[in-house]
Design a protein around this motif. Structure first.
Motif, short mmCIF file in Angstrom:
data_model
loop_
_atom_site.label_atom_id
_atom_site.label_comp_id
_atom_site.label_asym_id
_atom_site.label_seq_id
_atom_site.Cartn_x
_atom_site.Cartn_y
_atom_site.Cartn_z
N SER A 92 -32.40 35.62 4.98
CA SER A 92 -31.53 34.46 4.83
C SER A 92 -30.50 34.70 3.72
O SER A 92 -29.31 34.40 3.88
CB SER A 92 -32.38 33.23 4.51
N GLU A 93 -30.96 35.27 2.63
CA GLU A 93 -30.09 35.59 1.50
C GLU A 93 -29.01 36.60 1.92
O GLU A 93 -27.83 36.45 1.59
CB GLU A 93 -30.97 36.19 0.40
N LEU A 94 -29.42 37.63 2.65
CA LEU A 94 -28.48 38.66 3.10
C LEU A 94 -27.46 38.08 4.09
O LEU A 94 -26.27 38.40 4.02
CB LEU A 94 -29.23 39.83 3.75
N GLU A 95 -27.92 37.21 4.95
CA GLU A 95 -27.01 36.59 5.92
C GLU A 95 -25.94 35.76 5.20
O GLU A 95 -24.76 35.82 5.53
CB GLU A 95 -27.80 35.70 6.88
N ARG A 96 -26.35 35.01 4.17
CA ARG A 96 -25.40 34.22 3.40
C ARG A 96 -24.40 35.13 2.68
O ARG A 96 -23.21 34.85 2.61
CB ARG A 96 -26.12 33.32 2.39
N TYR A 97 -24.89 36.23 2.16
CA TYR A 97 -24.02 37.19 1.47
C TYR A 97 -22.99 37.77 2.44
O TYR A 97 -21.80 37.86 2.12
CB TYR A 97 -24.86 38.31 0.85
N ILE A 98 -23.43 38.15 3.63
CA ILE A 98 -22.52 38.71 4.63
C ILE A 98 -21.46 37.69 5.03
O ILE A 98 -20.28 38.02 5.14
CB ILE A 98 -23.31 39.22 5.87
N GLN A 99 -21.85 36.45 5.21
CA GLN A 99 -20.89 35.39 5.54
C GLN A 99 -19.87 35.20 4.44
O GLN A 99 -18.68 35.05 4.70
CB GLN A 99 -21.62 34.08 5.83
N THR A 100 -20.33 35.22 3.21
CA THR A 100 -19.44 35.07 2.06
C THR A 100 -18.45 36.23 1.99
O THR A 100 -17.24 36.03 1.78
CB THR A 100 -20.23 34.97 0.75
N MET A 101 -18.94 37.44 2.17
CA MET A 101 -18.08 38.62 2.15
C MET A 101 -17.07 38.56 3.30
O MET A 101 -15.90 38.93 3.14
CB MET A 101 -18.90 39.90 2.22
N GLN A 102 -17.50 38.06 4.46
CA GLN A 102 -16.60 37.94 5.61
C GLN A 102 -15.46 36.98 5.28
O GLN A 102 -14.32 37.21 5.66
CB GLN A 102 -17.38 37.45 6.84
N GLN A 103 -15.76 35.91 4.58
CA GLN A 103 -14.72 34.95 4.17
C GLN A 103 -13.70 35.62 3.26
O GLN A 103 -12.52 35.32 3.32
CB GLN A 103 -15.35 33.76 3.45
N LEU A 104 -14.17 36.51 2.40
CA LEU A 104 -13.27 37.22 1.49
C LEU A 104 -12.45 38.31 2.18
O LEU A 104 -11.26 38.44 1.95
CB LEU A 104 -14.05 37.85 0.34
N VAL A 105 -13.11 39.07 3.03
CA VAL A 105 -12.48 40.22 3.66
C VAL A 105 -11.57 39.84 4.81
O VAL A 105 -10.48 40.39 4.96
CB VAL A 105 -13.57 41.22 4.14
N ASN A 106 -12.02 38.89 5.62
CA ASN A 106 -11.26 38.53 6.80
C ASN A 106 -11.36 37.03 7.08
O ASN A 106 -12.00 36.60 8.03
CB ASN A 106 -11.80 39.33 8.01
#
Length: 110
Positions: A92-106
């Motif tokens: 769950s923590e990793l999924e939230r991190y990936i979503q956050t990074m996606q918001q930053l990157v694209n």
């Protein structure tokens, strides 16, 4: 993957997830599964894998079973009950991190 620093912090989560899906695995099997699932993009070295496995075991998330295979002992790792709970939290923590990074990157994809 050229920069292994990007996934080093996720190694424990990867190990926990694989064990949740497979019940029990030994070290070399874990490395080969990661390599197969990522089409060779990710490669876990023994120098990274075994300290991570030992740390997870010391934290009570893994239990070890020694099995004699072809006159050699092989260590199989399996999740404990607390390891199964930790896996859910880490994923769950990793999924939230990936979503956050996606918001930053694209941000246009969100």
């Amino acid at each position: 993957m050229a920069n292994s620093n990007l996934y080093k912090g996720s190694l424990s989560t990867v190990i926990l997830k694989l064990l949740k899906e497979t019940d029990r695995m030994y070290g070399y099997e874990i490395t080969q599964k990661v390599k197969a699932l990522t089409n060779g993009e990710l490669s876990i070295t023994e120098g990274a894998l075994y300290p991570a496995l030992h740390k997870l075991e010391a934290e009570g998330f893994l239990e070890v079973e020694l099995v004699k295979v072809d006159n050699r002992f092989r260590k199989y790792y399996r999740l404990t009950e607390s390891g199964s709970k930790e896996t859910t939290l880490k994923l769950s923590e990793l999924e939230r991190y990936i979503q956050t990074m996606q918001q930053l990157v694209n941000p246009k994809l969100i």
